[in-house]
Design a protein around this motif. Structure first.
Motif, PDB file in Angstrom:
ATOM      1  N   PRO A  82       0.845  -1.203   0.000  1.00  0.00           N
ATOM      2  CA  PRO A  82       0.000   0.000   0.000  1.00  0.00           C
ATOM      3  C   PRO A  82       0.876   1.247   0.000  1.00  0.00           C
ATOM      4  O   PRO A  82       1.913   1.281   0.653  1.00  0.00           O
ATOM      5  N   MET A  83       0.465   2.235  -0.777  1.00  0.00           N
ATOM      6  CA  MET A  83       1.240   3.472  -0.884  1.00  0.00           C
ATOM      7  C   MET A  83       0.423   4.645  -0.353  1.00  0.00           C
ATOM      8  O   MET A  83      -0.712   4.837  -0.756  1.00  0.00           O
ATOM      9  N   VAL A  84       1.015   5.410   0.547  1.00  0.00           N
ATOM     10  CA  VAL A  84       0.420   6.632   1.067  1.00  0.00           C
ATOM     11  C   VAL A  84       1.579   7.555   1.382  1.00  0.00           C
ATOM     12  O   VAL A  84       2.634   7.104   1.824  1.00  0.00           O
ATOM     13  N   ILE A  85       1.404   8.859   1.120  1.00  0.00           N
ATOM     14  CA  ILE A  85       2.435   9.809   1.534  1.00  0.00           C
ATOM     15  C   ILE A  85       1.785  10.896   2.379  1.00  0.00           C
ATOM     16  O   ILE A  85       0.592  11.174   2.244  1.00  0.00           O
ATOM     17  N   ASP A  86       2.585  11.488   3.257  1.00  0.00           N
ATOM     18  CA  ASP A  86       2.074  12.535   4.147  1.00  0.00           C
ATOM     19  C   ASP A  86       1.545  13.709   3.337  1.00  0.00           C
ATOM     20  O   ASP A  86       2.104  14.085   2.316  1.00  0.00           O
TER      21      ASP A  86
ATOM     22  N   TYR B 149      -1.428   6.467  -9.419  1.00  0.00           N
ATOM     23  CA  TYR B 149      -0.692   6.865  -8.212  1.00  0.00           C
ATOM     24  C   TYR B 149       0.686   6.202  -8.066  1.00  0.00           C
ATOM     25  O   TYR B 149       1.586   6.816  -7.502  1.00  0.00           O
ATOM     26  N   PRO B 150       0.939   4.957  -8.559  1.00  0.00           N
ATOM     27  CA  PRO B 150       2.282   4.390  -8.388  1.00  0.00           C
ATOM     28  C   PRO B 150       3.363   5.198  -9.115  1.00  0.00           C
ATOM     29  O   PRO B 150       4.527   5.169  -8.729  1.00  0.00           O
ATOM     30  N   VAL B 151       2.982   5.944 -10.136  1.00  0.00           N
ATOM     31  CA  VAL B 151       3.945   6.800 -10.838  1.00  0.00           C
ATOM     32  C   VAL B 151       3.993   8.175 -10.172  1.00  0.00           C
ATOM     33  O   VAL B 151       5.064   8.754  -9.971  1.00  0.00           O
ATOM     34  N   LEU B 152       2.839   8.692  -9.770  1.00  0.00           N
ATOM     35  CA  LEU B 152       2.771  10.043  -9.196  1.00  0.00           C
ATOM     36  C   LEU B 152       3.422  10.149  -7.816  1.00  0.00           C
ATOM     37  O   LEU B 152       4.206  11.064  -7.572  1.00  0.00           O
ATOM     38  N   LEU B 153       3.128   9.224  -6.908  1.00  0.00           N
ATOM     39  CA  LEU B 153       3.600   9.352  -5.534  1.00  0.00           C
ATOM     40  C   LEU B 153       5.120   9.422  -5.405  1.00  0.00           C
ATOM     41  O   LEU B 153       5.618  10.277  -4.666  1.00  0.00           O
ATOM     42  N   PRO B 154       5.908   8.592  -6.111  1.00  0.00           N
ATOM     43  CA  PRO B 154       7.360   8.745  -5.998  1.00  0.00           C
ATOM     44  C   PRO B 154       7.862  10.105  -6.524  1.00  0.00           C
ATOM     45  O   PRO B 154       8.883  10.608  -6.053  1.00  0.00           O
ATOM     46  N   LEU B 155       7.136  10.704  -7.461  1.00  0.00           N
ATOM     47  CA  LEU B 155       7.540  12.011  -7.977  1.00  0.00           C
ATOM     48  C   LEU B 155       7.301  13.115  -6.938  1.00  0.00           C
ATOM     49  O   LEU B 155       8.022  14.107  -6.916  1.00  0.00           O
TER      50      LEU B 155
END
Length: 150
Positions: A73-77, A143-149
């Motif tokens: 699961p991916m989540v960022i602050d 989102y898997p491409v956007l979040l690391p950016l």
């Protein structure tokens, strides 16, 4: 309410009861205002065409497909996400019986991408950490491409 369509899972397993169920999600209102609030839309099942004078017809409830491949699961602050509970079904029972609250299955809307029949993921299905329910997390499209950016 959105529809989770598991009638044709992306990865084929032997036929199981959760392969052909259509279930709703619970959209809970904001406790302070009584109005449901979401940050991200569920993608449409078509790519917009600027030359078309009208939008193509679509179902009232989005048809959400999922991949049975375990992902993190991916989540960022500070980036919001939407979280909806799936109504109990053979699918939620199967996910809960796996006892894997730290993995998730990505969700897609077919034909939502310009060059891909399946489109890109816009969220994931994940068992709650207490293994009492299954939630649909809605994130930004792809989102898997956007979040690391970010």
């Amino acid at each position: 309410d959105g529809l989770v369509d598991s009638s044709r899972p992306i990865n084929s397993f032997a036929s199981q009861p959760w392969h052909s169920c259509h279930k709703l999600i619970y959209v809970r209102p904001n406790p302070k205002t009584g109005v449901p609030v979401g940050h991200w839309p569920i993608p449409e099942s078509f790519w917009p065409d600027q030359n078309s004078p009208t939008l193509p017809p679509r179902t009232a409830h989005p048809v959400v497909r999922f991949s049975c491949v375990d992902c993190e699961p991916m989540v960022i602050d500070k980036l919001p996400f939407d979280k909806y509970e799936l109504e109990p079904s053979p699918l939620t029972q199967y996910i809960l019986e796996r006892k894997s609250p730290h993995t998730c299955w990505q969700v897609f809307v077919s034909s939502s991408g310009k060059y891909s029949e399946l489109g890109h993921p816009f969220g994931y299905l994940k068992a709650s950490t207490t293994l009492t329910c299954v939630n649909l997390f809605v994130m930004p499209y792809n989102y898997p491409v956007l979040l690391p950016l970010l």
